[in-house]
Design a protein around this motif. Structure first.
Motif, PDB file in Angstrom:
ATOM      1  N   LEU A 192     -19.681  24.367   3.349  1.00 23.61           N
ATOM      2  CA  LEU A 192     -19.010  23.073   3.410  1.00 23.61           C
ATOM      3  C   LEU A 192     -18.387  22.704   2.072  1.00 23.61           C
ATOM      4  N   TYR A 193     -17.227  22.025   2.138  1.00 21.94           N
ATOM      5  CA  TYR A 193     -16.587  21.448   0.959  1.00 21.94           C
ATOM      6  C   TYR A 193     -16.787  19.939   1.017  1.00 21.94           C
ATOM      7  N   TYR A 194     -17.332  19.373  -0.052  1.00 22.97           N
ATOM      8  CA  TYR A 194     -17.652  17.946  -0.104  1.00 22.97           C
ATOM      9  C   TYR A 194     -16.633  17.191  -0.959  1.00 22.97           C
ATOM     10  N   TYR A 195     -16.298  15.978  -0.539  1.00 21.65           N
ATOM     11  CA  TYR A 195     -15.363  15.141  -1.283  1.00 21.65           C
ATOM     12  C   TYR A 195     -15.750  13.677  -1.124  1.00 21.65           C
ATOM     13  N   SER A 196     -15.262  12.834  -2.033  1.00 16.48           N
ATOM     14  CA  SER A 196     -15.605  11.406  -1.996  1.00 16.48           C
ATOM     15  C   SER A 196     -15.200  10.791  -0.663  1.00 16.48           C
ATOM     16  N   ALA A 197     -16.090   9.975  -0.125  1.00 12.11           N
ATOM     17  CA  ALA A 197     -15.849   9.366   1.180  1.00 12.11           C
ATOM     18  C   ALA A 197     -14.640   8.431   1.129  1.00 12.11           C
ATOM     19  N   CYS A 198     -13.913   8.383   2.230  1.00 15.50           N
ATOM     20  CA  CYS A 198     -12.717   7.541   2.330  1.00 15.50           C
ATOM     21  C   CYS A 198     -13.033   6.234   3.048  1.00 15.50           C
ATOM     22  N   ARG A 199     -12.523   5.145   2.483  1.00 15.06           N
ATOM     23  CA  ARG A 199     -12.699   3.836   3.102  1.00 15.06           C
ATOM     24  C   ARG A 199     -11.358   3.108   3.132  1.00 15.06           C
ATOM     25  N   ASP A 200     -11.145   2.348   4.196  1.00 17.29           N
ATOM     26  CA  ASP A 200      -9.997   1.463   4.233  1.00 17.29           C
ATOM     27  C   ASP A 200     -10.267   0.272   3.312  1.00 17.29           C
ATOM     28  N   ALA A 201      -9.208  -0.276   2.754  1.00 12.26           N
ATOM     29  CA  ALA A 201      -9.338  -1.465   1.913  1.00 12.26           C
ATOM     30  C   ALA A 201      -8.168  -2.403   2.212  1.00 12.26           C
ATOM     31  N   ASP A 202      -8.480  -3.661   2.469  1.00  6.98           N
ATOM     32  CA  ASP A 202      -7.460  -4.682   2.703  1.00  6.98           C
ATOM     33  C   ASP A 202      -7.194  -5.420   1.395  1.00  6.98           C
ATOM     34  N   VAL A 203      -5.946  -5.366   0.944  1.00 11.07           N
ATOM     35  CA  VAL A 203      -5.541  -6.037  -0.285  1.00 11.07           C
ATOM     36  C   VAL A 203      -4.810  -7.320   0.084  1.00 11.07           C
ATOM     37  N   VAL A 204      -5.311  -8.447  -0.401  1.00  8.75           N
ATOM     38  CA  VAL A 204      -4.692  -9.753  -0.140  1.00  8.75           C
ATOM     39  C   VAL A 204      -4.215 -10.323  -1.472  1.00  8.75           C
ATOM     40  N   ILE A 205      -2.911 -10.630  -1.549  1.00  6.71           N
ATOM     41  CA  ILE A 205      -2.319 -11.187  -2.765  1.00  6.71           C
ATOM     42  C   ILE A 205      -1.803 -12.595  -2.459  1.00  6.71           C
ATOM     43  N   GLN A 206      -2.368 -13.552  -3.142  1.00  2.00           N
ATOM     44  CA  GLN A 206      -1.879 -14.932  -3.023  1.00  2.00           C
ATOM     45  C   GLN A 206      -0.704 -15.055  -3.988  1.00  2.00           C
TER      46      GLN A 206
ATOM     47  N   PHE B 171      -9.873 -10.066  -8.110  1.00  2.00           N
ATOM     48  CA  PHE B 171      -9.325  -9.662  -9.399  1.00  2.00           C
ATOM     49  C   PHE B 171      -8.411 -10.760  -9.942  1.00  2.00           C
ATOM     50  N   LYS B 172      -8.439 -10.889 -11.252  1.00  2.00           N
ATOM     51  CA  LYS B 172      -7.705 -11.958 -11.921  1.00  2.00           C
ATOM     52  C   LYS B 172      -6.516 -11.386 -12.674  1.00  2.00           C
ATOM     53  N   THR B 173      -5.357 -11.966 -12.463  1.00  2.00           N
ATOM     54  CA  THR B 173      -4.177 -11.662 -13.268  1.00  2.00           C
ATOM     55  C   THR B 173      -4.054 -12.746 -14.336  1.00  2.00           C
ATOM     56  N   VAL B 174      -2.988 -12.686 -15.096  1.00  2.00           N
ATOM     57  CA  VAL B 174      -2.796 -13.705 -16.142  1.00  2.00           C
ATOM     58  C   VAL B 174      -2.604 -15.088 -15.544  1.00  2.00           C
ATOM     59  N   ARG B 175      -2.356 -15.154 -14.232  1.00  2.00           N
ATOM     60  CA  ARG B 175      -2.112 -16.441 -13.582  1.00  2.00           C
ATOM     61  C   ARG B 175      -3.285 -16.884 -12.701  1.00  2.00           C
ATOM     62  N   GLY B 176      -4.420 -16.191 -12.814  1.00  2.00           N
ATOM     63  CA  GLY B 176      -5.600 -16.645 -12.083  1.00  2.00           C
ATOM     64  C   GLY B 176      -6.131 -15.616 -11.097  1.00  2.00           C
ATOM     65  N   ASN B 177      -7.227 -16.008 -10.416  1.00  2.00           N
ATOM     66  CA  ASN B 177      -7.861 -15.144  -9.416  1.00  2.00           C
ATOM     67  C   ASN B 177      -7.054 -15.187  -8.123  1.00  2.00           C
ATOM     68  N   CYS B 178      -6.134 -14.264  -7.987  1.00  2.00           N
ATOM     69  CA  CYS B 178      -5.238 -14.332  -6.831  1.00  2.00           C
ATOM     70  C   CYS B 178      -5.179 -13.028  -6.041  1.00  2.00           C
ATOM     71  N   ILE B 179      -6.051 -12.066  -6.349  1.00  2.00           N
ATOM     72  CA  ILE B 179      -6.061 -10.782  -5.642  1.00  2.00           C
ATOM     73  C   ILE B 179      -7.467 -10.529  -5.103  1.00  2.00           C
ATOM     74  N   THR B 180      -7.558 -10.245  -3.821  1.00  2.00           N
ATOM     75  CA  THR B 180      -8.836  -9.936  -3.193  1.00  2.00           C
ATOM     76  C   THR B 180      -8.733  -8.595  -2.478  1.00  2.00           C
ATOM     77  N   VAL B 181      -9.760  -7.756  -2.669  1.00  2.00           N
ATOM     78  CA  VAL B 181      -9.836  -6.473  -1.974  1.00  2.00           C
ATOM     79  C   VAL B 181     -11.122  -6.453  -1.153  1.00  2.00           C
ATOM     80  N   THR B 182     -10.993  -6.211   0.139  1.00  2.00           N
ATOM     81  CA  THR B 182     -12.149  -6.125   1.033  1.00  2.00           C
ATOM     82  C   THR B 182     -12.213  -4.719   1.615  1.00  2.00           C
TER      83      THR B 182
END
Length: 288
Positions: free
Chosen positions: A197-211, A164-175
């Protein structure tokens, strides 16, 4: 005697395990809502980042970054839900939604749920704080600055990784991490059939890296909803299912009083005697 036998089969059925039942339906027109209790959207997630400066001594400041995973509506699929009314049992459901949305906050079964911890309009999230020290007015240009305000980034976990890009460039990555083992595709949601059964959106871990700067890298782990896949839990006989702030649910079971077998036997005996007496009285009438 056949009637008595039928009552006996009914008693045996009542003794079998009872489950709470609901029915789901994809809503594409007003006619699809006929017979439905309510409708809702599955959850997706967005990433919100905001920075603020706090004093750190006479000349230094610390830039504090708040990272939040916020729930939003996945409006590509609207789902209706109805309490299932069976011959031997009826499920009563009560849905509480996040204010001003069609996101389920909690779904109560056979009880009115008034004690759910309130989620605010944007979802009630766990805030992760990361800090990087820099001289006020000096140092490298940062990825996120307090002057930028809050920034929202749409997340699509099926991409696996996103930049993802902020006003200062591509410095955010989500994996994104792997899907849970028990997930099903959203297309495989059982429709127009009773399910416990009750169904809900699957949960995933996400690693956020900010330069944050050339020299400072910050990492945080969050939980996000992937509406392309579903997880599920079983409705309790009585109780509630409550959504977590980022992703996932908790099931609370309340006390449930099952039918006493002695009551079933007593009712069966009484009905059998009543039928026997009626048959004998009919034979006497015919003999006259």
């Amino acid at each position: 005697m056949r009637i008595v036998a039928a009552l006996g089969m009914l008693a045996l059925s009542a003794g079998c395990a009872t489950t709470s039942k609901v029915e789901y339906r994809v809503i594409t027109s007003p006619a699809d809502m006929k017979g439905m209790t309510d409708a809702f959207y599955m959850r997706r997630s967005v990433l919100e980042l905001s920075a603020s400066n706090v004093p750190a001594g006479k000349t230094d400041v610390e830039t504090t970054i708040a990272i939040q995973a916020l729930p939003r509506e996945a409006q590509s699929l609207r789902i209706g839900v109805a309490a299932h009314r069976g011959f031997l049992s009826t499920t009563k459901i009560n849905i509480t939604k996040v204010e001003n949305t069609d996101l389920v906050k909690s779904i109560g079964v056979e009880t009115t749920d008034e004690t759910v911890n309130r989620i605010n309009q944007i979802g009630g999230v766990a805030v992760k704080l990361i800090q990087s020290a820099a001289m006020l007015g000096l140092g490298n240009i940062s990825c996120l600055s307090p002057a930028d305000g809050k920034q929202i980034f749409e997340l699509n976990p099926t991409n696996g990784s996103e930049t993802f890009k902020t006003v200062r460039g591509n410095c955010i990555t989500v994996t994104y991490g792997p899907l849970p083992k028990e997930v099903i595709r959203v297309q495989d949601l059982p429709k127009n059939t009773a399910t416990s059964l009750y169904y809900y959106s699957a949960c995933r871990d996400a690693d956020v890296v900010i330069q944050q700067t050339d020299d400072v890298v910050r990492r945080e782990k969050i939980r996000v909803s992937d509406p392309a896949y579903l997880q599920y839990v079983e409705f309790p006989l009585k109780g509630k299912i409550e959504h977590h702030s980022q992703c996932g649910v908790s099931v609370t079971t309340e006390a449930y009083t099952a039918t006493n077998p002695a009551d079933i036997v007593g009712a069966l005996t009484a009905q059998g005697k009543a039928i026997k007496d009626a048959l004998e009285a009919a034979k006497k009438d015919e003999a006259k």
